[in-house]
Design a protein around this motif. Structure first.
Motif, PDB file in Angstrom:
ATOM      1  N   ASN A  80      48.425  41.076  56.780  1.00 27.05           N
ATOM      2  CA  ASN A  80      47.598  42.281  56.873  1.00 27.05           C
ATOM      3  C   ASN A  80      46.468  42.060  57.861  1.00 27.05           C
ATOM      4  O   ASN A  80      45.887  40.966  57.920  1.00 27.05           O
ATOM      5  CB  ASN A  80      47.003  42.652  55.514  1.00 27.05           C
ATOM      6  CG  ASN A  80      48.046  43.124  54.533  1.00 27.05           C
ATOM      7  OD1 ASN A  80      49.033  43.747  54.936  1.00 27.05           O
ATOM      8  ND2 ASN A  80      47.861  42.831  53.253  1.00 27.05           N
ATOM      9  N   GLY A  81      46.143  43.086  58.610  1.00 30.13           N
ATOM     10  CA  GLY A  81      45.026  43.008  59.551  1.00 30.13           C
ATOM     11  C   GLY A  81      44.110  44.201  59.395  1.00 30.13           C
ATOM     12  O   GLY A  81      44.529  45.277  58.961  1.00 30.13           O
ATOM     13  N   LYS A  82      42.844  44.022  59.728  1.00 32.58           N
ATOM     14  CA  LYS A  82      41.900  45.133  59.678  1.00 32.58           C
ATOM     15  C   LYS A  82      40.687  44.803  60.530  1.00 32.58           C
ATOM     16  O   LYS A  82      40.405  43.641  60.851  1.00 32.58           O
ATOM     17  CB  LYS A  82      41.466  45.428  58.249  1.00 32.58           C
ATOM     18  CG  LYS A  82      40.811  44.271  57.512  1.00 32.58           C
ATOM     19  CD  LYS A  82      40.563  44.652  56.064  1.00 32.58           C
ATOM     20  CE  LYS A  82      40.017  43.472  55.273  1.00 32.58           C
ATOM     21  NZ  LYS A  82      39.833  43.801  53.854  1.00 32.58           N
ATOM     22  N   VAL A  83      39.971  45.865  60.887  1.00 33.31           N
ATOM     23  CA  VAL A  83      38.756  45.735  61.677  1.00 33.31           C
ATOM     24  C   VAL A  83      37.580  46.161  60.808  1.00 33.31           C
ATOM     25  O   VAL A  83      37.642  47.195  60.136  1.00 33.31           O
ATOM     26  CB  VAL A  83      38.816  46.607  62.948  1.00 33.31           C
ATOM     27  CG1 VAL A  83      37.531  46.463  63.754  1.00 33.31           C
ATOM     28  CG2 VAL A  83      40.027  46.220  63.795  1.00 33.31           C
ATOM     29  N   GLU A  84      36.507  45.373  60.816  1.00 35.87           N
ATOM     30  CA  GLU A  84      35.346  45.675  59.983  1.00 35.87           C
ATOM     31  C   GLU A  84      34.060  45.577  60.786  1.00 35.87           C
ATOM     32  O   GLU A  84      33.954  44.769  61.720  1.00 35.87           O
ATOM     33  CB  GLU A  84      35.265  44.724  58.789  1.00 35.87           C
ATOM     34  CG  GLU A  84      36.379  44.909  57.775  1.00 35.87           C
ATOM     35  CD  GLU A  84      36.107  44.170  56.475  1.00 35.87           C
ATOM     36  OE1 GLU A  84      35.314  43.204  56.496  1.00 35.87           O
ATOM     37  OE2 GLU A  84      36.685  44.557  55.446  1.00 35.87           O
ATOM     38  N   ASN A  85      33.090  46.414  60.398  1.00 38.08           N
ATOM     39  CA  ASN A  85      31.729  46.331  60.925  1.00 38.08           C
ATOM     40  C   ASN A  85      30.819  45.763  59.846  1.00 38.08           C
ATOM     41  O   ASN A  85      30.874  46.216  58.694  1.00 38.08           O
ATOM     42  CB  ASN A  85      31.204  47.720  61.309  1.00 38.08           C
ATOM     43  CG  ASN A  85      31.969  48.347  62.449  1.00 38.08           C
ATOM     44  OD1 ASN A  85      32.259  47.690  63.446  1.00 38.08           O
ATOM     45  ND2 ASN A  85      32.311  49.617  62.316  1.00 38.08           N
ATOM     46  N   GLU A  86      29.977  44.814  60.209  1.00 39.81           N
ATOM     47  CA  GLU A  86      29.062  44.227  59.229  1.00 39.81           C
ATOM     48  C   GLU A  86      27.668  44.102  59.824  1.00 39.81           C
ATOM     49  O   GLU A  86      27.511  43.897  61.033  1.00 39.81           O
ATOM     50  CB  GLU A  86      29.558  42.854  58.772  1.00 39.81           C
ATOM     51  CG  GLU A  86      30.878  42.896  58.027  1.00 39.81           C
ATOM     52  CD  GLU A  86      31.250  41.552  57.436  1.00 39.81           C
ATOM     53  OE1 GLU A  86      30.438  40.597  57.533  1.00 39.81           O
ATOM     54  OE2 GLU A  86      32.349  41.446  56.859  1.00 39.81           O
ATOM     55  N   LEU A  87      26.675  44.232  58.946  1.00 38.78           N
ATOM     56  CA  LEU A  87      25.282  44.042  59.345  1.00 38.78           C
ATOM     57  C   LEU A  87      24.658  42.998  58.421  1.00 38.78           C
ATOM     58  O   LEU A  87      24.738  43.121  57.197  1.00 38.78           O
ATOM     59  CB  LEU A  87      24.507  45.366  59.256  1.00 38.78           C
ATOM     60  CG  LEU A  87      23.051  45.330  59.724  1.00 38.78           C
ATOM     61  CD1 LEU A  87      22.638  46.678  60.327  1.00 38.78           C
ATOM     62  CD2 LEU A  87      22.096  44.986  58.574  1.00 38.78           C
ATOM     63  N   VAL A  88      24.062  41.978  59.016  1.00 38.84           N
ATOM     64  CA  VAL A  88      23.435  40.891  58.258  1.00 38.84           C
ATOM     65  C   VAL A  88      22.019  40.680  58.781  1.00 38.84           C
ATOM     66  O   VAL A  88      21.816  40.572  59.997  1.00 38.84           O
ATOM     67  CB  VAL A  88      24.240  39.579  58.386  1.00 38.84           C
ATOM     68  CG1 VAL A  88      23.559  38.457  57.613  1.00 38.84           C
ATOM     69  CG2 VAL A  88      25.672  39.772  57.907  1.00 38.84           C
ATOM     70  N   MET A 100      27.951  42.911  63.654  1.00 42.70           N
ATOM     71  CA  MET A 100      29.211  42.255  63.992  1.00 42.70           C
ATOM     72  C   MET A 100      30.385  43.203  63.806  1.00 42.70           C
ATOM     73  O   MET A 100      30.466  43.937  62.825  1.00 42.70           O
ATOM     74  CB  MET A 100      29.423  41.017  63.120  1.00 42.70           C
ATOM     75  CG  MET A 100      30.723  40.267  63.422  1.00 42.70           C
ATOM     76  SD  MET A 100      30.820  38.667  62.594  1.00 42.70           S
ATOM     77  CE  MET A 100      31.022  39.194  60.897  1.00 42.70           C
ATOM     78  N   ASN A 101      31.286  43.160  64.775  1.00 44.08           N
ATOM     79  CA  ASN A 101      32.581  43.823  64.669  1.00 44.08           C
ATOM     80  C   ASN A 101      33.631  42.722  64.612  1.00 44.08           C
ATOM     81  O   ASN A 101      33.735  41.905  65.527  1.00 44.08           O
ATOM     82  CB  ASN A 101      32.825  44.745  65.862  1.00 44.08           C
ATOM     83  CG  ASN A 101      34.202  45.373  65.839  1.00 44.08           C
ATOM     84  OD1 ASN A 101      35.152  44.820  66.393  1.00 44.08           O
ATOM     85  ND2 ASN A 101      34.314  46.526  65.212  1.00 44.08           N
ATOM     86  N   ALA A 102      34.377  42.673  63.513  1.00 36.67           N
ATOM     87  CA  ALA A 102      35.348  41.594  63.307  1.00 36.67           C
ATOM     88  C   ALA A 102      36.745  42.167  63.167  1.00 36.67           C
ATOM     89  O   ALA A 102      37.024  42.951  62.256  1.00 36.67           O
ATOM     90  CB  ALA A 102      34.988  40.789  62.058  1.00 36.67           C
ATOM     91  N   ASP A 103      37.620  41.776  64.082  1.00 35.70           N
ATOM     92  CA  ASP A 103      39.032  42.159  64.058  1.00 35.70           C
ATOM     93  C   ASP A 103      39.790  40.988  63.448  1.00 35.70           C
ATOM     94  O   ASP A 103      39.918  39.928  64.064  1.00 35.70           O
ATOM     95  CB  ASP A 103      39.493  42.441  65.493  1.00 35.70           C
ATOM     96  CG  ASP A 103      40.979  42.720  65.600  1.00 35.70           C
ATOM     97  OD1 ASP A 103      41.643  42.829  64.555  1.00 35.70           O
ATOM     98  OD2 ASP A 103      41.491  42.817  66.732  1.00 35.70           O
ATOM     99  N   GLY A 104      40.275  41.168  62.208  1.00 31.25           N
ATOM    100  CA  GLY A 104      40.845  40.039  61.492  1.00 31.25           C
ATOM    101  C   GLY A 104      42.307  40.205  61.129  1.00 31.25           C
ATOM    102  O   GLY A 104      42.825  41.322  61.032  1.00 31.25           O
ATOM    103  N   ARG A 110      38.601  37.903  65.604  1.00 38.85           N
ATOM    104  CA  ARG A 110      37.970  38.053  66.918  1.00 38.85           C
ATOM    105  C   ARG A 110      36.689  38.837  66.671  1.00 38.85           C
ATOM    106  O   ARG A 110      36.723  40.000  66.254  1.00 38.85           O
ATOM    107  CB  ARG A 110      38.888  38.798  67.874  1.00 38.85           C
ATOM    108  CG  ARG A 110      38.259  39.062  69.251  1.00 38.85           C
ATOM    109  CD  ARG A 110      39.275  39.648  70.212  1.00 38.85           C
ATOM    110  NE  ARG A 110      39.921  40.821  69.641  1.00 38.85           N
ATOM    111  CZ  ARG A 110      41.062  41.331  70.090  1.00 38.85           C
ATOM    112  NH1 ARG A 110      41.693  40.774  71.095  1.00 38.85           N
ATOM    113  NH2 ARG A 110      41.599  42.402  69.529  1.00 38.85           N
ATOM    114  N   CYS A 111      35.558  38.212  66.927  1.00 34.46           N
ATOM    115  CA  CYS A 111      34.260  38.778  66.546  1.00 34.46           C
ATOM    116  C   CYS A 111      33.409  39.089  67.780  1.00 34.46           C
ATOM    117  O   CYS A 111      33.311  38.266  68.693  1.00 34.46           O
ATOM    118  CB  CYS A 111      33.491  37.809  65.656  1.00 34.46           C
ATOM    119  SG  CYS A 111      34.392  37.290  64.169  1.00 34.46           S
TER     120      CYS A 111
END
Length: 388
Positions: free
Chosen positions: A340-348, A329-333, A313-314
């Motif tokens: 396993n699940g985790k939430v990540e912040n990414e910049l592109v 982007m904040n991605a809840d995967g 969910r992005c």
């Protein structure tokens, strides 16, 4: 007897505690050995490379005259990174490291541009080919480096020693960094907010093509999940990992080709129906990692060809101007294979103007090097430090 909990609902109640520090993306996590190409592809995140792909890794700093013994292995949130201890990481660069970076990669990058043009000309059955050249911000982690790795520590010697150490590029960024970029840096260096959107991604494996994955991008429209785009995982053509010694963060430049299946699948009703099944049967559930779950057995197609591997969910905020597009982007995967699940912040940072040159099949790509230098100057001065 304890109630049965299906895989898509199995996650730790305190799993969010793991999100306090950056974690490697799934393809970078080392897991057990497997004898099948399908399992190996799953574990590295279905990362594909073109046959003539180029990979580079080197170090850069604001000053070429780094004092002896100032390059150190440092721990950052439990991970080992390379940094120079002699310079402040704040403020604008005094010299031009962005020029040094482009000079170092210029010949390989221009050759890779030509390879991408050739791939576009040849095409790929069932796919619409599109180039994508981006800069990603993160940290390069060294895995199990020897204690005596930096007995000699000039930049060249450190590069040579680090070349023999396994590394991973972690793209997850702290919340405080993302807030600082969103609050002031992005509007200043690119433009005002262009748009903000939320969407879902469903990553699907295909038994007929075990080294590839299919990415289904969806959005909620009138309360229902609808397919917006279907792609195969991209193929990388060029990757340059740059350790930025006098900054907090590192840089990756990546040139790849995207493979859009959306139009082709409209003529293949059977395959489209199988993929559409995953979207139609998905249950929106904000209480689970990834935001989606499936009734038992519905995470596989009826013929067994396709299976859901991951969901995301992005939330993406995009800033853009005529030459660049910045995505936060904040991605809840959630990974259904490992539960396993985790939430990540990414910049592109999308090199929009350079991508347009490639799409237009420009033969002379020298102007792209100048555009890249301008973009890297913004990156170095504004995007590689935590305290902005």
């Amino acid at each position: 007897m304890a109630a049965y909990v299906p895989p898509h609902k199995r996650y730790s109640k305190d799993g969010d505690d793991n999100n306090n520090r950056p974690l490697p993306t799934q393809f970078q996590i080392n897991v057990g050995e497997s004898s099948t190409s399908k399992d190996r592809a799953r574990k590295r995140g279905f990362v594909l490379n073109m046959p003539n792909a180029v990979f580079m890794s080197f170090m850069e700093s604001d000053d070429d005259d780094i004092p002896a013994n100032s390059i150190r292995l440092v721990l950052v949130d439990g991970y080992t990174c390379l940094r120079s201890t002699s310079f402040s990481r704040r403020g604008f660069a005094k010299n031009t490291p962005w020029v040094s970076i482009t000079k170092r990669i210029q010949s390989e990058l221009l050759a890779s541009f030509a390879n991408v043009r050739s791939a576009m000309d040849l095409g790929e059955a069932g796919s619409a080919i599109k180039p994508t050249f981006v800069a990603r911000i993160g940290q390069i982690h060294l895995l199990d480096p020897p204690d005596n790795m930096l007995i000699s520590s000039s930049k060249l010697e450190a590069e040579t020693a680090a070349a023999h150490v396994k590394k991973q590029f972690c793209t997850n960024l702290p919340d405080s960094y993302m807030e600082a970029i969103l609050g002031g840096v992005a509007p200043k260096i690119v433009a005002d907010l262009h748009h903000s959107k939320e969407y879902y991604q469903v990553l699907v494996s295909d038994k007929r093509d075990p080294k590839s994955a299919i990415i289904i991008k969806c959005q909620i429209i009138c309360g229902e999940l609808k397919i917006q785009k279907i792609e195969k995982n991209p193929k990388r053509c060029f990757v340059a990992n740059v350790v930025c010694l006098d900054r907090d963060l590192d840089l990756r430049l990546r040139l790849a080709i995207k493979r859009d299946l959306t139009m082709a699948l409209k003529d293949d009703s059977k395959e489209l129906k199988s993929l559409k099944h995953f979207v139609d049967s998905a249950i929106l559930d904000g209480s689970v990692k990834g935001g989606l779950r499936w009734p038992l057995g519905k995470e596989h197609s009826s013929d067994g060809r396709y299976s859901v591997i991951k969901t995301f969910r992005c939330t993406v905020k995009t800033f853009k101007n005529s030459s660049l597009k910045l995505r936060l982007m904040n991605a809840d995967g959630f990974n259904l294979c490992t539960s396993n699940g985790k939430v990540e912040n990414e910049l592109v940072l999308d090199m929009k103007e350079i991508n347009e040159m490639l799409i237009d099949r420009m033969l002379d790509m020298e102007p792209a090097i100048e555009r890249l230098q301008e973009a890297l100057k913004l990156v170095w001065n504004h995007l590689l430090i935590f305290e902005l």
